[in-house]
Enzyme design. Structure first.
Site, PDB file in Angstrom:
ATOM      1  N   ASP A  12      37.323  44.114  42.199  1.00 13.09           N
ATOM      2  CA  ASP A  12      37.130  45.292  41.759  1.00 13.09           C
ATOM      3  C   ASP A  12      36.977  46.378  42.818  1.00 13.09           C
ATOM      4  O   ASP A  12      37.488  47.493  42.637  1.00 13.09           O
ATOM      5  CB  ASP A  12      36.359  45.624  40.521  1.00 13.09           C
ATOM      6  CG  ASP A  12      36.460  44.716  39.472  1.00 13.09           C
ATOM      7  OD1 ASP A  12      37.517  44.329  39.135  1.00 13.09           O
ATOM      8  OD2 ASP A  12      35.543  44.404  38.688  1.00 13.09           O
ATOM      9  N   THR A  13      36.024  46.247  43.894  1.00 16.70           N
ATOM     10  CA  THR A  13      35.582  47.292  44.807  1.00 16.70           C
ATOM     11  C   THR A  13      36.915  47.426  45.757  1.00 16.70           C
ATOM     12  O   THR A  13      36.920  48.330  46.584  1.00 16.70           O
ATOM     13  CB  THR A  13      34.583  46.775  45.476  1.00 16.70           C
ATOM     14  OG1 THR A  13      34.648  45.527  46.264  1.00 16.70           O
ATOM     15  CG2 THR A  13      33.272  46.802  44.412  1.00 16.70           C
TER      16      THR A  13
END
Length: 1503
Positions: A1430-1431
């Site tokens: 996600d990052t």
């Protein structure tokens, strides 16, 4: 023969002087001047041929950037002129030309036969410029008519010689027959500037003497009576009127400031820190045991208005000489200044006649102070600049100097028969009438009339004089000294000979040039001169010393015992005046003073419409707010190497510091001077008639010694305004201005303070008297204070009753209620009132700092390139509150700490702080209340024998052992001190009770056998802010217990009140006091119940509980893997919340069972502990389940309208809390907890997985806040402090995490984070996924110049951090730049990646924050993503409908090549696909993270 060396910028070099001059022309609208060229010239007179002149030119010019022309003068034509206007600017004859003097000395050192050198500035202006504008350019831009002259065209000078032979002729002034008008004409035209009463007094005196005065006698009187020398306005009579009536001062200075100072000194007694005030050239106050500090600030306004550079230059020079001439001579260590100018953008056409433009004044003043201070080698450490149009006619130029003088050298005495000796610069016409000019009012004629009042200083000469004076002082070669400033020899000799008399031989004075009359010699204020009283037998040694340093000295005369001033010139008496008339004959100045308070006009801010942004811009653009860095940077702050805190601080060293600090004595590790001048907007101002809405400044000068601020002088803006008007404006003071000066003392009453006549009346009028130290504890005023107390009064203070029970028995007879706060019992309930613990905490902390200051070594161990530095070994004797704090502080500083106490029970406390407990085979000595009990001498003898070895191995000893009411035991003998290492330090906190060290001297610092022994007294007073804060909190809490319904409630059933009450109803009732005094015991109060805390539960069960809990914790800590750490953190947060719930509930039940009083504060604390703890418990359990990905939690969905339900539950909790406050019962409490359980569950269940790191941080803060609330319930300071720290830091971390994820903190607090609508499927996203191999990745990395590694949770699961470290080292060995891009929420808890990488010993400087990584990512050859999802998902940046839209990410997709190591294409915590995996520049390496990295390393090595 006269030669000129003309130096111009070389072709291609910038003519900065010409550019600057042309810019000034444009500012003044001199439009016909379009071009300006400049040059500098040296005019050299002597028997020089062209070869010698060329040699001089080689010295004076730089062939690289300059060109020179040599010509012999006079020269009728100038080949450089080219039809342009040529202007030559030279100093007027007699004005000091410092550059010329320096050049002359340099030429003489090269044996070039020069007799005199002068400097000249040359300017060529375009030929078609108008004559009028060229004339204005010459007079207003290029020169200052006070000191300079302008010659048009080629130079036709034939000689630089100045002056002519003087023909002596004694001049008399026929004053006896003059009427009043004639007297005032003489005063003005003769530049005496005396008032009519003063002139009339002089006339009467000479009528009495039956002769007319000589000109030198009139000048001498005028100098002595000038405002500068006699401060006649302040010392005069004042008829003061205000709204309360009239008052008359015979001598305002003596009756106000002087009287107040003397009263303060009287009250201080032995603690008086004033050394010399209201006499000599500067004030002196104490600093340390060896030195005092000398402070002087004065103005130089009028000269600076005429010639800014010279006026400010000599102003600073004069204020440096003042301390040098104070006492037997003080060594200057730093300068300071305050400048007040009109705005530099003032229109030129608005200038009054004879007034210089503010820009010219500002640049000249700044340059003058800069050049003098820098060249003297004295740092100008701080200052202030203020702009106001009211300073147009008269700028304020304050210069200050701070100097150090050895103790005992503050006094001086002239002995009749001493030679009057002048040293330093020669005497010229510069500076004549400077002192009397200070009494004049500036007009448009000032430049013409008083040019002689301006001088140009020579700091090099003054530096040489400075060095000679200090050397002669140390050799004892003179008896007295003063500076030769305003009034010249007239003031200096007149002041020194006031008590004796003097005979002066004026022709002996060395002159700059011939032609000076005897009067001009006497009153000239030529700079850099000092006058000394030198014994005849020491003259030769003094003269030899001066000659060795190149300083000129001469004998001007002798001091006599005649009480007369006799002036002679070539043997003839030219002046003869009684000293009494000179110094006491001036008639008092009589002024009227009126003060009318200005009416207050309320301002309705709500009616004013304005833009905050625009107002902020205007404020920041204000001349009084904007940066003064351009001025500050011109001053040398580092000279003398004593700079500690710089004038500019901050990350870029461009922000003004609160104070600049210098270290005046580099031999000592402690002791400093702080100088601060701070601007305060909208608080009054500097100048005249300042309105309430104008900007202003306050000036604060603070001087501190050792570790604490000692002396502070603060002038508030309105007072400073009035004082400056009175002393700095015109010398003509309006009655309203003087009234403001007189009324400043009334301002304190107006502020709301109630003043009593004296200390006694305050004591007599009190029902309850609170003191810090009283009775036996206050030997200074204790008895005097107690004499004023009356029967029935209550005294609460530290009284030291056990030291003198006889005194306490005597006081009991007065029927006083005396509470001794030292006797507060050591119980949980009394902790917040425990004065001894509070003060001991400060003492223990301060003791370590004192030791560190005196120790020759640093405390922590350091591994440096120069070798390993071993840590200091600190041994603490006594592990009470002070000892434990000393242990904690020393450990924080990095020392190795050991401790010993006769009470073996404190061993665990010592070890819990990181110290080693030294065990000795001795009996325990724990007494009542947790204090050590007194032991016999045999015990102490054995103790000393066992302790010798420990002390011999220690660098620092801190002793804290004290027995209440007893002399401190000797623990450290002389033998032990001798055994300590050289440089050892002993801090004896028991010094006031005789000391634990045999050699301690109370209140002194001594050195024995290379060991420094400190015996500090009243240590808490060294940290006054926190000592006062803690003491006031202690005594306030005690008062709340003692005072009920406005009355003193002596509840002797209360253990705290009974334990601290020493005297009551005429008896000394405290049991321990009575025992020491040998009195029988009194009947004990009934014991209705045992202490509640002893009936709760057996200590066995408590220990069992602690062991079980510790075992569970150790099990989890050992068995849980690093990747599962977030789940454990979440679970432990819940345990903390649960503990708060049950402890608060249990305490409430116990208080109800014992029918104890429950205050509102207490019940609110119970409710908060229960609510926050319950929310923390259920919220943490939900977070744990989500992080562990338990199957059941995936089925739990947020309820419809959940936010409304959350709000309703919160309201129910609030209403139940109100019910609980009004009806404190356990049932209501547990109902609140039950509802809070549900609220915690609902607040957390709706939060999406990607936001779990934020939730963990928030729940962590909740657990801390719950603990703090529980601390209030238990009245436990440790819980309150630690819980507050955890709570506050957790909230801050939550905010940081929210910012990193582009979330709002309110959204987290109210549970509104959650997944958004469904997005595209994985099949739709992953259409272009390209897989790769370890070998291909290895090839990409081998040809890369830069690699960024982005770690994520997958790296933690694979435990790949050590393999990543090996890959990093391998790449860096091949010259490849490797950095790590760390996302703030990577992993599943804050800092997860940082912890893993630190564990693998990856250098911290390789870890880059997200923003820094993104700024370089596009230039990165390879971005390696390991387990992050996600990052690095670009949907957060590109897809507004994504659940993570707006969350900042690391832009891995923008690297030239992105390689992602993952086991599969499974989604991250957010549950959405990642378009990065199918990007054109992305390659997927499907493998376990650790194995993949290992394979890449192998492929690179096999290469």
């Amino acid at each position: 023969m006269l030669w000129e060396i003309e130096i111009t910028p070389a072709e291609g070099s910038v003519d900065r002087e010409g550019i600057s001059a042309l810019a000034e022309c444009k500012l003044r609208n001199l439009s016909s001047i379009r071009s300006v060229r400049s040059a500098r010239s040296y005019l050299i007179e002597g028997t020089l041929d062209e070869s010698a002149v060329r040699q001089a030119a080689d010295l004076l010019s730089d062939d690289v950037v300059e060109e020179r022309v040599l010509r012999r003068l006079p020269h009728e034509t100038d080949p450089e002129q080219q039809g342009e206007h040529l202007l030559n600017v030279l100093y007027k004859p007699g004005v000091t030309d410092n550059v010329g003097l320096t050049a002359s000395r340099a030429l003489q050192n090269l044996n070039i036969p020069s007799e005199q050198v002068a400097t000249c500035r040359k300017y060529w202006v375009n030929a078609d410029a108008s004559e009028d504008e060229v004339a204005r350019f010459a007079s207003r831009v290029l020169s200052n008519d006070s000191i300079e002259r302008v010659l048009d065209g080629p130079l036709t000078l034939t000689s630089l010689a100045v002056g002519s032979d003087y023909q002596f002729e004694l001049q008399h002034v026929s004053i006896r027959e003059m009427d009043d008008d004639a007297l005032m004409r003489l005063s003005k035209e003769g530049q005496l500037y005396l008032s009519l009463p003063e002139m009339q007094t002089i006339r009467s005196k000479f009528q009495e003497l039956d002769r007319d005065p000589t000109d030198i006698e009139l000048e001498t009187i005028a100098q002595t009576w000038s405002e500068h020398c006699s401060h006649k306005t302040l010392a005069g009579r004042i008829a003061y009127r205000d709204e309360n009536g009239e008052k008359r001062f015979e001598n305002m200075l003596k009756e106000t400031v002087f009287a107040a100072t003397q009263e303060i000194r009287k009250l201080l007694g032995e603690n008086d820190w004033c050394v010399s005030v209201f006499k000599d050239n500067a004030g002196i106050v104490t600093f340390d045991d060896e030195q005092d500090v000398c402070i002087k600030v004065e103005t130089h306004n009028h000269p600076s208005a005429l010639e800014p550079y010279g006026g400010a230059n000599t102003g600073l020079g004069g204020v440096i000489r003042d301390p040098l001439g104070t006492g037997m001579g003080a060594r200057p260590v730093c300068n300071t200044d305050v400048f007040c100018f009109a705005p530099p953008d003032t229109p030129f056409d608005s200038l009054p006649p004879g007034v210089l433009h503010p820009r010219t004044v500002m640049h000249g003043v700044v340059a003058g102070v800069r050049d003098y201070g820098n060249r003297m080698g004295i740092p100008t450490v701080n200052g202030a600049v203020f702009f106001d149009e009211r300073y147009l006619g008269n700028p304020l130029v304050y210069c200050g100097n701070i100097a150090m003088i050895p103790r005992g050298m503050s006094e001086k005495e002239v002995i009749p028969g001493d030679y009057i000796v002048a040293v330093g610069g020669r005497t010229g016409r510069d500076g004549i009438h400077g002192a009397t000019f200070s009494s004049a009012e500036l007009t448009h004629e000032s430049e013409e009339l008083s040019g002689g009042a301006v001088q140009i200083g020579n700091p090099i000469t003054e530096k040489m004089v400075h060095d000679v004076i200090l050397d002669a002082r140390d050799q004892g070669l003179f008896n007295a000294i003063t500076d030769c400033g305003a009034g010249g020899f007239s003031s200096a000799v007149g002041e020194m000979g006031e008590e004796t008399g003097a005979e002066v031989w004026l022709e002996k004075a060395p002159l700059k040039y011939s032609g000076l009359s005897y009067t001009e010699i006497w009153i000239s204020e030529a700079q850099e001169r000092m006058v000394l009283a030198v014994p005849e037998e020491k003259w030769q040694a003094f003269n030899d010393l001066c000659a060795s340093e190149g300083v000129e000295a001469c004998i001007l005369g002798k001091f006599t015992d005649s009480k007369e001033l006799v002036l002679k010139y070539e043997g003839e008496v030219v002046g003869h005046l009684p000293m009494s008339f000179l110094h006491d004959g001036r008639p008092p100045v009589v002024r009227e003073a009126t003060y009318q308070p200005q009416p207050e006009t309320p301002t309705n801010l709500s009616s004013i419409e304005f833009s905050h942004g625009e107002v902020l811009k205007q404020i920041m653009a204000s001349l009084n707010v904007c940066s003064k860095e351009s001025i500050i940077r011109q001053y040398d702050h580092e000279v003398q190497a004593g700079s500690v805190v710089k004038p500019l601080v901050g990350i870029k060293n461009d922000g003004p510091s609160d104070a600049a600090v210098v270290r005046p004595d580099l031999r000592k590790p402690r002791g400093g001077l702080a100088v601060a001048l701070a601007e305060m907007a909208f608080a009054g101002g500097l100048g005249v008639d300042v309105k309430l809405d104008s900007e202003g400044e306050a000036a604060t000068v603070a001087l501190f010694s050792e570790s604490n601020t000692r002396y502070v002088i603060e002038v508030e803006p309105d007072q400073l305004d009035a004082v400056q008007q009175a002393f700095a404006k015109n010398g003509a003071i309006a009655p309203t201005q003087l009234g403001t000066v007189t009324s400043t003392g009334q301002a304190y009453v107006d502020a709301g303070a109630t003043l009593v006549d004296d200390r006694n009346s305050l004591i007599q009028s009190s029902d309850v008297l609170l003191q810090v130290r009283a009775a036996v504890a206050n030997p200074t005023t204790g008895d005097q204070d107690l004499d004023q107390l009356k029967e029935g009064q209550t005294l609460i203070a530290q009284c030291d009753p056990l030291s003198d029970t006889g005194k306490m028995q005597e006081l009991a007879g007065k029927k006083l209620n005396i509470f001794a706060l030292e006797l507060v019992p050591r119980t949980t309930r009394a902790q917040s009132m425990d004065v001894l613990s509070s003060m001991a905490t400060i003492a223990g902390y301060k003791a370590v700092l004192l030791a560190a200051n005196h120790s020759p070594q640093m405390f922590p161990m350091m591994m440096t390139a120069a070798g390993t530095l071993t840590p200091a070994r600190v041994f603490v004797l006594g592990a009470g509150v002070a000892g434990l704090q000393a242990i904690a502080t020393a450990k924080r500083l990095g020392a190795v700490v050991s401790a010993y106490d006769v009470r073996s029970a404190v061993k665990e406390q010592v070890e819990s702080l990181g110290g080693k407990f030294v065990e000795m085979d001795l009996d325990t000595a724990e007494g009542q209340g947790g204090y050590a009990r007194e032991m016999d001498e045999e015990f102490y003898r054995k103790q000393r024998e066992l302790m010798l070895k420990v002390i011999a191995d220690s660098d620092v000893i801190i002793t804290t052992a004290a027995i209440p009411g007893k002399k401190a035991p000797i623990l450290v003998t002389k033998e032990m001190v001798e055994a300590m290492p050289a440089g050892g330090v002993i801090v004896d906190l028991a010094a006031e009770r005789g000391g634990n060290c045999e050699l301690t001297k109370s209140g002194e610092t001594i050195e024995v056998h290379d060991v420094t022994i400190l015996g500090p007294e009243n240590v808490p007073s060294d940290i006054p802010r926190h000592a006062s804060q803690m003491y006031s909190n202690n005594i306030t809490t005690f008062l709340k217990l003692l005072i009920k319904d406005g009355e003193v409630n002596l509840d002797l059933e209360d253990d705290i009140i009974a334990g601290t009450l020493v005297t009551h109803q005429g008896e000394m009732i405290h049991p321990l006091c009575r025992k020491i005094a040998g009195l029988p015991e009194l009947a004990a109060p009934s014991e209705e119940s045992a202490a509640a805390d002893e009936s709760v539960v057996s200590f066995i069960w408590i220990i069992i509980g602690v062991l079980i809990g510790a075992g569970i914790g150790v099990y989890f800590a050992v068995t849980i893997k690093m990747e599962r750490m977030p789940e454990m953190v979440a679970l432990f947060n819940g345990f903390g919340g649960a503990a708060s719930v049950f402890v608060a509930g249990g305490d409430l039940w116990l208080r109800r069972a014992n029918e104890s009083f429950i205050s509102t504060d207490m019940i609110i604390s119970v409710a908060l502990a229960g609510i926050i703890g319950a929310v923390t418990l259920t919220g943490s359990l939900v977070a744990f389940a989500k992080l562990a990905e338990l199957s059941f939690v995936k089925k739990l969905k947020p309820l419809p309208s959940q936010q409304i339900i959350n709000a309703a539950l919160a309201l129910v909790v609030l209403l139940l809390t109100v019910v609980l406050v009004n009806n404190p019962g356990s049932g209501w409490y547990w109902l609140i907890v039950f509802v809070a359980f549900g609220l915690g569950y609902l607040l957390t269940i709706s939060i999406g997985g990607a936001d779990m790191p934020v939730v963990i941080a928030l729940l962590n803060s909740y657990s801390g806040l719950a603990a703090a609330a529980t601390g209030f319930v238990l009245q436990n300071n440790v819980l309150i402090i630690s819980g507050s720290l955890v709570g506050a830091s957790g909230l801050i971390l939550t905010k940081v995490m929210c910012d990193a994820m582009n979330r709002s903190l309110p959204a987290v607090l109210f549970g509104s984070l959650g997944p958004a609508a469904d997005g595209p499927s994985a099949d739709e996203v992953y259409t272009n996924v390209k897989s790769t191999s370890a070998e291909e990745v290895a090839m990409l990395m081998e040809v890369a110049s830069s690699v960024v590694i982005v770690p994520g949770y997958g790296m933690a699961v694979a435990q790949a951090q050590h393999a990543v470290r090996d890959l990093t080292n391998l790449l860096r060995d091949q010259g490849i730049k490797v950095t790590f891009g760390i996302h703030p929420v990577a992993g599943r808890m804050p800092g997860h990646m940082n912890v893993l990488l630190a564990e693998a010993d990856i250098p911290y400087d390789l870890l880059k924050e997200m923003d820094e990584t993104n700024s370089e990512i596009e230039q990165t050859d390879v971005c390696l993503v390991i387990g992050a999802n996600d990052t690095v998902n670009p949907d957060a940046r590109t897809n507004p409908n994504s659940p993570i839209a707006g969350m900042p990410i690391i832009n891995a997709d923008k690297a030239k090549t992105c390689i992602i190591i993952k086991r599969s294409l499974s989604p991250g915590f957010a549950g959405i696909p990642n378009p990065l995996f199918s990007a054109d520049n992305a390659l997927m390496l499907f493998a376990d993270g650790k194995q993949a990295v290992t394979d890449i390393i192998t492929a690179i090595k096999e290469g």
